[in-house]
Design a protein around this motif. Structure first.
Motif, PDB file in Angstrom:
ATOM      1  N   GLU A 103       0.963  -1.136   0.052  1.00  0.00           N
ATOM      2  CA  GLU A 103      -0.024  -0.019  -0.033  1.00  0.00           C
ATOM      3  C   GLU A 103       0.969   1.377   0.179  1.00  0.00           C
ATOM      4  OE1 GLU A 103      -3.471   2.155   2.891  1.00  0.00           O
ATOM      5  OE2 GLU A 103      -2.696   0.041   3.267  1.00  0.00           O
ATOM      6  N   ILE A 104       1.992   1.201   0.826  1.00  0.00           N
ATOM      7  CA  ILE A 104       2.753   2.456   0.789  1.00  0.00           C
ATOM      8  C   ILE A 104       3.591   2.574  -0.435  1.00  0.00           C
ATOM      9  CG2 ILE A 104       4.733   3.349   1.990  1.00  0.00           C
ATOM     10  CD1 ILE A 104       3.726   1.807   4.600  1.00  0.00           C
ATOM     11  N   ALA A 105       4.088   1.493  -0.997  1.00  0.00           N
ATOM     12  CA  ALA A 105       4.877   1.461  -2.096  1.00  0.00           C
ATOM     13  C   ALA A 105       3.923   2.047  -3.318  1.00  0.00           C
ATOM     14  CB  ALA A 105       5.353   0.035  -2.452  1.00  0.00           C
ATOM     15  N   GLU A 106       2.808   1.571  -3.315  1.00  0.00           N
ATOM     16  CA  GLU A 106       1.822   1.903  -4.491  1.00  0.00           C
ATOM     17  C   GLU A 106       1.395   3.375  -4.521  1.00  0.00           C
ATOM     18  OE1 GLU A 106      -3.001   1.287  -6.174  1.00  0.00           O
ATOM     19  OE2 GLU A 106      -1.632  -0.497  -5.249  1.00  0.00           O
ATOM     20  N   ASN A 107       1.112   3.885  -3.348  1.00  0.00           N
ATOM     21  CA  ASN A 107       1.030   5.334  -3.058  1.00  0.00           C
ATOM     22  C   ASN A 107       2.202   6.098  -3.566  1.00  0.00           C
ATOM     23  OD1 ASN A 107      -1.634   5.178  -2.259  1.00  0.00           O
ATOM     24  ND2 ASN A 107      -0.989   5.244   0.076  1.00  0.00           N
ATOM     25  N   SER A 108       3.484   5.736  -3.005  1.00  0.00           N
ATOM     26  CA  SER A 108       4.810   6.226  -3.690  1.00  0.00           C
ATOM     27  C   SER A 108       4.903   6.406  -4.993  1.00  0.00           C
ATOM     28  CB  SER A 108       5.814   5.876  -2.966  1.00  0.00           C
ATOM     29  OG  SER A 108       7.096   6.537  -3.117  1.00  0.00           O
ATOM     30  N   VAL A 109       4.862   5.090  -5.798  1.00  0.00           N
ATOM     31  CA  VAL A 109       5.024   5.038  -6.999  1.00  0.00           C
ATOM     32  C   VAL A 109       4.166   5.784  -7.859  1.00  0.00           C
ATOM     33  CG1 VAL A 109       4.909   3.465  -8.946  1.00  0.00           C
ATOM     34  CG2 VAL A 109       5.910   2.665  -6.612  1.00  0.00           C
ATOM     35  N   GLY A 135       6.652   7.985  -9.044  1.00  0.00           N
ATOM     36  CA  GLY A 135       7.427   6.975  -9.896  1.00  0.00           C
ATOM     37  C   GLY A 135       8.070   5.887  -9.240  1.00  0.00           C
ATOM     38  N   PHE A 136       8.368   4.784  -9.955  1.00  0.00           N
ATOM     39  CA  PHE A 136       9.063   3.603  -9.298  1.00  0.00           C
ATOM     40  C   PHE A 136      10.494   4.096  -8.872  1.00  0.00           C
ATOM     41  CE2 PHE A 136      10.893  -0.386  -9.088  1.00  0.00           C
ATOM     42  CZ  PHE A 136       9.946  -1.094  -8.159  1.00  0.00           C
ATOM     43  N   GLY A 137      11.136   4.511  -9.848  1.00  0.00           N
ATOM     44  CA  GLY A 137      12.633   4.948  -9.638  1.00  0.00           C
ATOM     45  C   GLY A 137      12.752   5.758  -8.654  1.00  0.00           C
ATOM     46  N   ALA A 138      11.942   6.654  -8.314  1.00  0.00           N
ATOM     47  CA  ALA A 138      12.011   7.747  -7.132  1.00  0.00           C
ATOM     48  C   ALA A 138      11.702   6.978  -5.696  1.00  0.00           C
ATOM     49  CB  ALA A 138      11.379   8.882  -7.243  1.00  0.00           C
ATOM     50  N   THR A 139      11.158   5.876  -5.676  1.00  0.00           N
ATOM     51  CA  THR A 139      10.631   5.349  -4.503  1.00  0.00           C
ATOM     52  C   THR A 139      11.752   4.166  -4.250  1.00  0.00           C
ATOM     53  OG1 THR A 139       8.122   5.151  -5.260  1.00  0.00           O
ATOM     54  CG2 THR A 139       8.863   3.733  -3.706  1.00  0.00           C
TER      55      THR A 139
END
Length: 206
Positions: A14-20, A24-28
């Protein structure tokens, strides 16, 4: 009931999805996910061996959620009427109402984010993303095939291209609503698609 390990994994996703979706994925980074989830680094790697495995798990979760929503939306049309065109029009109307109820607008689509940053992922993740897009085509092509059996289109149309148009309108609507700061734009675009489909298949008076 989920155990502690499953709840922790879900929390990371959940945290990762919000961040991505936000940057973006590279900045997460794994470090920020660990910090926000309140776990250790070893705790993260217990659930995901590397960031690519996290990407795959995120995408599988996103696809599963999408499938559930689309099933509910378009099966509702089938429950209400027998006519295949009306079923699809009702489904599009329900989908538009669903996204319009999001006060801050649609949060975004992982599939689109992964397309923009595909070099960050291995071939398995890229293939999974492609299959997700083709899954939408398969779903809506089946609906359109049922419509065409009853309503020949008023203009020549490639049904695969028309099925892809649903994805194009939804993804494009998300981008436009974010770019212009207009949360309801996605719902408006879906309703315009609905009008187009209605005009394409409704028999015109002679």
């Amino acid at each position: 009931m989920k155990g502690k390990g499953e709840r922790t994994r879900d929390r990371i996703l959940e945290i990762a999805e919000n961040s991505v979706l936000n940057k973006g994925f590279g900045a997460t980074s794994i470090e920020e996910l660990i910090c926000e989830a309140g776990i250790t680094k070893s705790g993260f790697f217990y659930h995901f061996k590397d960031k690519n495995e996290l990407a795959r798990a995120l995408l599988l979760r996103h696809i599963e959620q999408d499938e559930k929503i689309l099933d509910q939306v378009f099966l509702r049309g089938q429950e209400l009427v027998d006519d295949p065109l009306q079923q699809f029009l009702i489904g599009l109307k329900i989908l538009a109402e669903l996204v319009e109820d999001l006060p801050q607008g649609h949060p975004g689509c992982l599939i689109a984010v992964y397309c923009y940053q595909e070099r960050l992922f291995d071939n398995e993740v890229r293939l999974l993303n492609r299959q997700a897009v083709l899954g939408w085509r398969t779903r809506f092509r089946a609906i359109l095939d049922r419509i065409v059996d009853v309503y020949p289109p008023n203009e020549p149309v490639d049904l695969d291209e028309l099925a892809d148009m649903v994805s194009t309108v939804v993804e494009g609507g998300i981008v436009m609503s974010k770019a212009l700061g207009r949360p309801h734009m996605l719902a408006n675009q879906i309703m315009l698609l609905r009008s187009f489909v209605k005009l394409l298949f409704t028999r015109q008076p002679v």
